[in-house]
Every structure is written in structure tokens, then in C-alpha cells.
Design an enzyme around this catalytic site. Structure first.
Site, PDB file in Angstrom:
ATOM      1  N   ASP A  48      -7.708  -2.674   4.209  1.00 19.88           N
ATOM      2  CA  ASP A  48      -8.222  -1.589   3.367  1.00 19.88           C
ATOM      3  C   ASP A  48      -9.154  -2.151   2.286  1.00 19.88           C
ATOM      4  O   ASP A  48      -9.713  -1.395   1.485  1.00 19.88           O
ATOM      5  CB  ASP A  48      -7.099  -0.723   2.774  1.00 19.88           C
ATOM      6  N   SER A  49      -9.395  -3.468   2.306  1.00 24.66           N
ATOM      7  CA  SER A  49     -10.491  -4.042   1.521  1.00 24.66           C
ATOM      8  C   SER A  49     -11.813  -3.428   1.965  1.00 24.66           C
ATOM      9  O   SER A  49     -12.840  -3.577   1.294  1.00 24.66           O
ATOM     10  CB  SER A  49     -10.538  -5.566   1.683  1.00 24.66           C
ATOM     11  N   ASP A  87      -4.495  -1.838   8.343  1.00 30.37           N
ATOM     12  CA  ASP A  87      -3.759  -1.547   7.106  1.00 30.37           C
ATOM     13  C   ASP A  87      -3.330  -0.087   7.046  1.00 30.37           C
ATOM     14  O   ASP A  87      -4.120   0.817   7.331  1.00 30.37           O
ATOM     15  CB  ASP A  87      -4.664  -1.824   5.899  1.00 30.37           C
ATOM     16  N   LYS A 117      -0.199  -3.177   8.909  1.00 30.47           N
ATOM     17  CA  LYS A 117       0.187  -3.976   7.738  1.00 30.47           C
ATOM     18  C   LYS A 117       0.519  -3.033   6.581  1.00 30.47           C
ATOM     19  O   LYS A 117      -0.140  -1.998   6.416  1.00 30.47           O
ATOM     20  CB  LYS A 117      -0.941  -4.929   7.317  1.00 30.47           C
ATOM     21  N   GLU A 119       1.886  -3.044   2.313  1.00 25.58           N
ATOM     22  CA  GLU A 119       2.100  -3.812   1.081  1.00 25.58           C
ATOM     23  C   GLU A 119       3.460  -3.458   0.479  1.00 25.58           C
ATOM     24  O   GLU A 119       3.810  -2.273   0.381  1.00 25.58           O
ATOM     25  CB  GLU A 119       0.999  -3.488   0.070  1.00 25.58           C
ATOM     26  N   GLU A 186      -0.490 -12.953  -0.810  1.00 23.44           N
ATOM     27  CA  GLU A 186      -1.794 -12.907  -1.485  1.00 23.44           C
ATOM     28  C   GLU A 186      -1.670 -13.380  -2.924  1.00 23.44           C
ATOM     29  O   GLU A 186      -0.818 -12.887  -3.689  1.00 23.44           O
ATOM     30  CB  GLU A 186      -2.367 -11.473  -1.447  1.00 23.44           C
TER      31      GLU A 186
END
Ligand code: KIV
Length: 309
Positions: A48-49, A87, A117, A119, A186
Site C-alpha cells: 500500500d506504499s 497488502d 499482508k 500490519e 520494518e
């Protein structure tokens, strides 16, 4: 260029046992995915960057599930032989399990990802478990978690003191227990990331987490210096400068159109003899008999590529 070998979660885990470093890069569309696959990357992350490096937002928070599905599908078309992780975007896995699974279904069925993925640590462990039980591999992501940037006080290195290091260790273990096939670390202090990597049986994939991780991930636009807003970050190494080349190429294009060097003789298609003149006499064109001073004859066109019919 390396020969392609399709990966799966069993092989990924084996790579850790065999101490073969995992390579992962983000990609968001067909060309970036195609180039990454051709370069022999192990895993592609449709991160999602995307929000920062492709869509021009200043965080990942505005990225939607529709954005992720759209870009994941394009990425999958470019890298059909690579394991693709997509993501789960902001707030798509904190509601009911049904809602979470609906998002996962879209990323897999419409986005053609092989895994998702997410977080977070302990607080998402039950969601991770449900997704894995539904047959979908999950990549965890702890340390600096950009979707929570507003609660963790900015982009700060995690796991520097003993207490925070222990917190991260517990989160990593919770993800492993919930069935995650690997965990992204990260912006984590090197010693903490290395200890987590030694403790877990699943691989860790680091970004700004040092040399003790089982693999590394970087953002495509950082690796090749493609107009990336992350460029000043210490953990990023630039391996190519494609941004300057692209800018230079566009500058040359602009200059050659302005000067009349492009298009030149070999870029154009000819009508039958006399067609131009007969149109001029029919429609009154050709009032100026003189060729414009800048009209290209190709002599200064150094970088021309063949005209394509
Ligand atoms: O979205 C992303 O690109 C990521 C990587 C930085 C791991 O989550």
C-alpha cells in the site's frame, strides 16, 4: 537475468532453513512486475506504499481496497511466475471476520494475489488465524507500521530499548502462532530484528531492520530512484537511477519537438505522389511555400528509434 522458479509458502519456509536470503520488492503495475520477475526476484509485494509512490498521497491511509485490487491485478499480469503478496489496506481487517474475509477474497480472486499482508501483532492474530484457516497465506508486518503512523508518533525506529524489543518479539511470536508464513520487520533495531529472526521458525523479511533478517524488501521506486518520496531514508540503497534517465529522455523529446528535429524523415509515412499538393489546391492550404525553418531533416536526431507502422 536469473531463471524463474515459482515459489510457494513451503519453499519460502525451506529457504530460511537453508539460509537462502529471500528477496522481495514492491511492484504496482504490469511493467514494474515484469521487470522484477525478469530480474529474478523471489516475491513481489503489491504494497500500500502505492499510496505514496504511485498515487501521490503523503501516507498509505487513503489507499482503498479497490486501489489494491486494481493494482494487484495489473501486477499479476506482469509476473505470472512470481509469488505475489497484496497488502490489506487501512481498516479493512479490524471489523468483523466476514468483512475481513470479503476483502481477502477480492485480493485473491480479482487481484490474483497468492497471499495477503497485514500490519499489526497481537491485535490482529485472530484475523490472521481466520484467514489462514480459510486457506490464504498471510504475511505479517510489525515494527514501523505505516497504517498506524498517527498512533505510533511518526516514522521512528522500533525495538530500540529492552521493553519495546520484547513487545516486538511477542508480536512476532503471536503472528507465527496464528499461522503467518513470514513476517516483515520494518524499521527495527538490528539486534532486535536478528533476535526475532533467530527465535522464529518462519522467515523474517526486513526493511530498515538490518542484516540478521532472513530476507529483505525494498520499495521499487527507491531501488531504481524513480521519483521516490522516500529517497532520503538511511535504510534505502539506490541500485539504479532510472528517474534521471527518464527525465533526460523526456527533456530530449521536448527539445527535439521544439527544434523540429523530431519527427524526422524516418519517422513519417508518405502518401502517394501529389496527394499533398492536390489537397492544398482543393482546400487552399500551402499559402506559405517555404518549409518552416525548424523542420526536421533527421541530422540532429541522435537517439532515434525505428518508426513503427
Ligand atoms: O507497502 C509497502 O511497500 C510495505 C513495505 C514497506 C514492506 O509494506
Amino acid at each position: 537475468m536469473t531463471a524463474k522458479r515459482p515459489l510457494n509458502v513451503v519453499k519460502i519456509r525451506k529457504m530460511k532453513q537453508q539460509k537462502e536470503p529471500l528477496t522481495m520488492i514492491t511492484a504496482y503495475d504490469y511493467p514494474s512486475a515484469k521487470l522484477a520477475e525478469e530480474a529474478g526476484i523471489d516475491l513481489i509485494l503489491v504494497g500500500d506504499s502505492l499510496g505514496n509512490v504511485v498515487l501521490g498521497y503523503d501516507s498509505t491511509i487513503p489507499v482503498t481496497l479497490d486501489d489494491m485490487v486494481y493494482h494487484s491485478r495489473a501486477t499479476a499480469r506482469g509476473a505470472g511466475n512470481t509469488f505475489i503478496v497484496a497488502d490489506m489496506p487501512f481498516m479493512t481487517y479490524h471489523g468483523s471476520i466476514d468483512e475481513t474475509l470479503r476483502g481477502v477474497r477480492r485480493l485473491m480472486q480479482e487481484g490474483h494475489a497468492h497471499a495477503v499482508k497485514m500490519e499489526g501483532g497481537l491485535e490482529i492474530a485472530s484475523a490472521v488465524k481466520a484467514i489462514v484457516q480459510a486457506g490464504v497465506p498471510v504475511l505479517g508486518h510489525i515494527g514501523l507500521t505505516p497504517q498506524s503512523v498517527n498512533t505510533i508518533g511518526g516514522y521512528r525506529v522500533q525495538g530500540k530499548d529492552a521493553e519495546d524489543a520484547k513487545r516486538l518479539m511477542n508480536e512476532a511470536k503471536a503472528l507465527e502462532e496464528a499461522g503467518a508464513f513470514a513476517v516483515v520487520l520494518e524499521l527495527v533495531a538490528e539486534e532486535t530484528a536478528a533476535a526475532i529472526s533467530r527465535e522464529l521458525s518462519i522467515p523474517t523479511i526486513g526493511i530498515g531492520a538490518g542484516r540478521g533478517c532472513d530476507g529483505q524488501v525494498l520499495v521499487f521506486h527507491d531501488v531504481v530512484k524513480y521519483a521516490s518520496p522516500y529517497m532520503e531514508k538511511r535504510f534505502v540503497k539506490t541500485f539504479a537511477d532510472i528517474g534521471s534517465q527518464i527525465r533526460g529522455g523526456i527533456e530530449d523529446y521536448v527539445n527535439e519537438v521544439k527544434s523540429g528535429a523530431f519527427p524526422a524523415e524516418n519517422h513519417v509515412f508518405k502518401a502517394d505522389e501529389g496527394v499533398g499538393e492536390s489537397l492544398d489546391s482543393l482546400y487552399g492550404g500551402g499559402r506559405s511555400e517555404e518549409k518552416p525553418a525548424h523542420a526536421g531533416d533527421g541530422t540532429s536526431d541522435k537517439k532515434k528509434v525505428g518508426a513503427q507502422a
